[in-house]
Write a protein that holds these residues in place. Structure first.
Motif, short mmCIF file in Angstrom:
data_model
loop_
_atom_site.label_atom_id
_atom_site.label_comp_id
_atom_site.label_asym_id
_atom_site.label_seq_id
_atom_site.Cartn_x
_atom_site.Cartn_y
_atom_site.Cartn_z
N ARG A 230 1.16 5.80 0.77
CA ARG A 230 -0.16 6.90 1.38
C ARG A 230 -1.20 7.67 0.18
O ARG A 230 -1.27 9.36 0.32
N TYR B 128 -7.83 3.38 -3.78
CA TYR B 128 -7.31 4.49 -3.09
C TYR B 128 -6.41 3.63 -1.94
O TYR B 128 -5.46 2.64 -2.25
N CYS C 176 -7.95 -4.79 2.09
CA CYS C 176 -8.02 -3.57 2.88
C CYS C 176 -7.19 -3.07 4.07
O CYS C 176 -6.99 -4.16 4.69
N GLN C 177 -6.40 -2.06 3.90
CA GLN C 177 -5.46 -2.00 5.06
C GLN C 177 -6.10 -1.77 6.62
O GLN C 177 -5.27 -2.41 7.12
N GLN C 178 -6.84 -1.59 6.46
CA GLN C 178 -7.91 -2.01 8.01
C GLN C 178 -8.10 -2.90 8.65
O GLN C 178 -7.74 -3.31 9.46
N TYR D 170 0.90 -1.18 0.01
CA TYR D 170 -0.41 0.14 0.22
C TYR D 170 0.54 1.14 -0.05
O TYR D 170 1.81 1.42 0.09
N THR E 39 -5.41 3.45 0.95
CA THR E 39 -5.17 2.23 1.89
C THR E 39 -6.24 1.32 1.20
O THR E 39 -6.29 0.01 1.67
N THR E 40 -6.11 0.79 0.08
CA THR E 40 -6.29 -1.12 -0.98
C THR E 40 -5.08 -1.00 -0.91
O THR E 40 -4.41 -0.54 -1.60
#
Length: 205
Positions: free
Chosen positions: A86, A132, A103-105, A84, A134-135
């Protein structure tokens, strides 16, 4: 493996389709780039940055920030790793290809990620998508036996060599400028690459 279309609502948490820019000359220039049996990535390519779409991408999609336009081409069917940035990344498919996304989350506190959470999407030829920041993503996979060609647009200097050593926590996963990597133990990455993917090393076939 289930492959969804980028028009599927499931893609919306990962990115969007980019419209309103004429990519025809850029796609034509991509025909001059090689398609090896493995995967090759070039972050910045002069002939791709000389087309009118370069300025439109810089102004419209990156808000006038400096950018680079390169490519990722070749043959690949495996996940192998996820990375990922920034910042968003724009991928433009020259021919049909697939991308495995997460997803980074969903990265845990100890910087592991379960590959069972990955979803796979087909990007049709000529389509541009914004992934995005966070992808989680990595090299595309080929759908056609002739391999894949994909334009990669990122902020300038992304993926270039680091200036210093980085260790511990998220910092230890920084493997190039603006690139955090979680490798799979079966992904064939260079020795010393940070690991982090658990579960199956997913394959398109």
């Amino acid at each position: 493996m289930k492959i969804l279309e980028v028009t599927d609502p499931a893609f919306q948490k990962y990115g969007r389709i980019v419209s309103g820019i004429d990519f025809s000359e850029l796609l034509a220039k991509m025909e001059e780039t090689p398609v090896p049996e493995d995967v090759v990535y070039e972050p910045s390519v002069d002939i791709l940055e000389a087309v009118p779409a370069f300025e439109e991408l810089r102004v419209k999609t990156y808000g006038e920030l400096p950018i680079q336009v390169g490519y990722c081409n070749g043959h690949n069917v495996k996940l192998n790793a996820l990375e990922y940035h920034r910042s968003s990344e724009i991928d433009i498919a020259v021919n049909d290809l697939a991308v495995m996304l997460g997803c980074q989350q969903d990265i845990t506190e100890d910087f592991t990620y379960d590959t069972a959470k990955v979803e796979t999407f087909r990007i049709p030829a000529g389509t541009a998508v914004e992934l995005y920041a966070t992808t989680l993503h990595y090299a595309p996979c080929h759908i056609e036996e002739k391999g894949f060609r994909c334009v990669i647009v990122l902020p300038k200097d992304t993926n270039l060599p680091l200036d210093a050593a980085h260790r511990g926590g998220e910092d230890g996963h920084l493997t190039a400028k603006n690139k955090w990597l979680l490798g799979h133990p079966e992904g064939g990455l260079p020795q010393g690459s940070p690991m982090g993917l658990t579960g199956e090393n997913l394959s398109l076939r």
